[in-house]
Design an enzyme around this catalytic site. Structure first.
Site, PDB file in Angstrom:
ATOM      1  N   ASN A   9       0.867  -1.184   0.000  1.00  0.00           N
ATOM      2  CA  ASN A   9       0.000   0.000   0.000  1.00  0.00           C
ATOM      3  C   ASN A   9       0.898   1.226   0.000  1.00  0.00           C
ATOM      4  OD1 ASN A   9      -1.787   2.064   0.505  1.00  0.00           O
ATOM      5  ND2 ASN A   9      -2.312   1.407   2.590  1.00  0.00           N
ATOM      6  N   TRP A  10       0.940   1.888  -1.142  1.00  0.00           N
ATOM      7  CA  TRP A  10       1.848   3.039  -1.258  1.00  0.00           C
ATOM      8  C   TRP A  10       1.318   4.293  -0.573  1.00  0.00           C
ATOM      9  CZ3 TRP A  10       3.729   3.317  -7.066  1.00  0.00           C
ATOM     10  CH2 TRP A  10       4.448   2.152  -7.372  1.00  0.00           C
ATOM     11  N   LYS A  11       0.051   4.300  -0.219  1.00  0.00           N
ATOM     12  CA  LYS A  11      -0.569   5.514   0.359  1.00  0.00           C
ATOM     13  C   LYS A  11      -0.338   6.700  -0.586  1.00  0.00           C
ATOM     14  CE  LYS A  11       0.063   3.282   4.751  1.00  0.00           C
ATOM     15  NZ  LYS A  11       0.261   3.365   6.185  1.00  0.00           N
ATOM     16  N   HIS A 100      -9.227   1.123   5.429  1.00  0.00           N
ATOM     17  CA  HIS A 100      -7.904   1.334   6.023  1.00  0.00           C
ATOM     18  C   HIS A 100      -8.036   2.301   7.197  1.00  0.00           C
ATOM     19  CE1 HIS A 100      -3.760   2.569   6.575  1.00  0.00           C
ATOM     20  NE2 HIS A 100      -3.426   1.439   5.960  1.00  0.00           N
ATOM     21  N   GLU A 102      -6.364   4.755   8.103  1.00  0.00           N
ATOM     22  CA  GLU A 102      -6.196   6.182   7.759  1.00  0.00           C
ATOM     23  C   GLU A 102      -7.479   6.745   7.168  1.00  0.00           C
ATOM     24  OE1 GLU A 102      -2.604   5.577   5.538  1.00  0.00           O
ATOM     25  OE2 GLU A 102      -1.618   5.006   7.412  1.00  0.00           O
ATOM     26  N   GLU A 172      -4.593  -4.744  10.767  1.00  0.00           N
ATOM     27  CA  GLU A 172      -3.534  -3.747  10.933  1.00  0.00           C
ATOM     28  C   GLU A 172      -3.758  -2.992  12.234  1.00  0.00           C
ATOM     29  OE1 GLU A 172      -1.847  -2.571   6.811  1.00  0.00           O
ATOM     30  OE2 GLU A 172      -3.557  -1.301   7.221  1.00  0.00           O
ATOM     31  N   GLY A 178       3.297   2.488  10.600  1.00  0.00           N
ATOM     32  CA  GLY A 178       4.242   3.582  10.385  1.00  0.00           C
ATOM     33  C   GLY A 178       5.008   3.979  11.636  1.00  0.00           C
ATOM     34  N   SER A 218       4.214  -1.964  10.089  1.00  0.00           N
ATOM     35  CA  SER A 218       5.678  -2.001  10.195  1.00  0.00           C
ATOM     36  C   SER A 218       6.303  -3.343   9.824  1.00  0.00           C
ATOM     37  CB  SER A 218       6.112  -1.566  11.596  1.00  0.00           C
ATOM     38  OG  SER A 218       5.682  -0.237  11.848  1.00  0.00           O
ATOM     39  N   GLY A 240       5.409   1.353   4.336  1.00  0.00           N
ATOM     40  CA  GLY A 240       6.734   1.932   4.087  1.00  0.00           C
ATOM     41  C   GLY A 240       7.681   1.037   3.294  1.00  0.00           C
TER      42      GLY A 240
HETATM   43  P1  13P Z   1       3.612   0.491   7.468  1.00  0.00           P
HETATM   44  O1  13P Z   1       4.108  -0.810   6.884  1.00  0.00           O
HETATM   45  O2  13P Z   1       4.327   1.683   6.917  1.00  0.00           O
HETATM   46  O3  13P Z   1       3.546   0.447   8.956  1.00  0.00           O
HETATM   47  O4  13P Z   1       2.090   0.666   6.951  1.00  0.00           O
HETATM   48  C1  13P Z   1       1.196  -0.378   7.111  1.00  0.00           C
HETATM   49  C2  13P Z   1      -0.065  -0.044   6.391  1.00  0.00           C
HETATM   50  O5  13P Z   1      -0.811   0.817   6.815  1.00  0.00           O
HETATM   51  C3  13P Z   1      -0.374  -0.773   5.159  1.00  0.00           C
HETATM   52  O6  13P Z   1      -1.680  -0.567   4.750  1.00  0.00           O
END
Ligand code: 13P
Length: 260
Positions: A9-11, A100, A102, A172, A178, A218, A240
């Site tokens: 997931n590149w966000k 998600h 976020e 998650e 993150g 993470s 990430g």
């Molecule tokens: P990180 O791997 O950066 O913690 O992000 C996880 C995430 O939210 C994937 O959707």
């Protein structure tokens, strides 16, 4: 048997040129990996603006596909800035991340709205990657299972047994996203086992065994082996570490080797 999946997931990251280069680097790596022999699938979720170009690059590899990071619960119409499931599907995208944390935290995606989006994605033939996970506070006060159970029960409400097999679940924990802090392999397994039991209760146990449950938060090449080695962890949803070919490709390699 649940499919083994490594998803990135590149966000809201990557400028155009670097995005296209990264898709190509992952696609080239996947070519040489015999993913079908290991029953592993790779998914990349770039920002919406790159979906069409990315899916052209990955179209030749059936084990590598593109996902959107969100879509609307509406079919279409006067919804400025939104993208429908059909539009996403039309440009060769096969999956969509929904719910998600976020989106839940910053964009008002409630359990109810996520449920509508999951249903719309299923109706339009997309694979929903349905995300759940508790906040740090829920983990500390011992309510984490309750919170996740509510997200699952509400988010998958009204979905039929014949449709649920199309869904991928991602656990998650918000406190691990993150932050560099991951759930321990034991914490991940405990929650994944709990989710699978809940799916067995809501649908049936054969169906629950076939649903992929991914861990996210993470995940990095140096902790993936232990996390992916847990019996109810069917893969990872990676933030990430999916932004660099080196780490993402390494995670694909580890997944292929360790996920069972
Ligand atoms: P990180 O791997 O950066 O913690 O992000 C996880 C995430 O939210 C994937 O959707």
């Amino acid at each position: 048997m649940a499919k083994k999946i490594i998803a990135g997931n590149w966000k809201m990251n990557m400028e155009h040129a670097e995005a296209i280069l990264l898709v190509k680097e992952v696609a080239d790596f996947c070519k040489g990996q015999d993913l079908h022999l290991h029953d592993t699938e790779v998914i990349i979720a770039p920002p919406a603006i790159y979906l069409q170009e990315a899916s052209k690059i990955t179209s030749e590899n059936r084990r590598l596909s593109i996902a959107a990071q969100n879509c609307s619960e509406q079919d279409g119409g006067a919804f400025t800035g939104e993208i429908s499931a059909t539009m996403v599907k039309n440009v060769g995208v096969e999956a969509v991340i929904l719910g998600h944390s976020e989106r839940r935290q910053f964009f008002g995606d409630t359990n109810e709205l996520v449920n509508l989006k999951v249903k719309k994605a299923i109706e339009k033939g997309l694979v929903p990657i349905f995300c759940v996970g508790e906040m740090l506070e829920d983990r500390k006060n011992g309510k984490f299972k309750e919170v996740v159970a509510e997200q699952i029960n509400e988010g998958l409400k009204g979905i039929h047994r014949t449709e649920i097999q199309q869904v991928v679940v991602a656990y998650e924990p918000v406190w691990a996203i993150g932050t560099g802090e991951t759930a321990s392999p034991e914490q991940a397994q405990e929650m994944h086992g709990f989710i699978r039991n809940l799916l067995a209760k809501n649908f049936n146990s054969a169906i629950a065994m076939d649903i992929s449950i991914l861990y996210g938060g993470s995940v990095k090449p140096d902790n993936a082996r232990e996390l992916f080695g847990q019996p109810d962890v069917d893969g990872g949803l990676i933030g990430g570490a999916s932004l660099k070919a080196e780490s993402f490709n390494e995670l694909i390699r580890i997944g292929k080797e360790v996920l069972r």
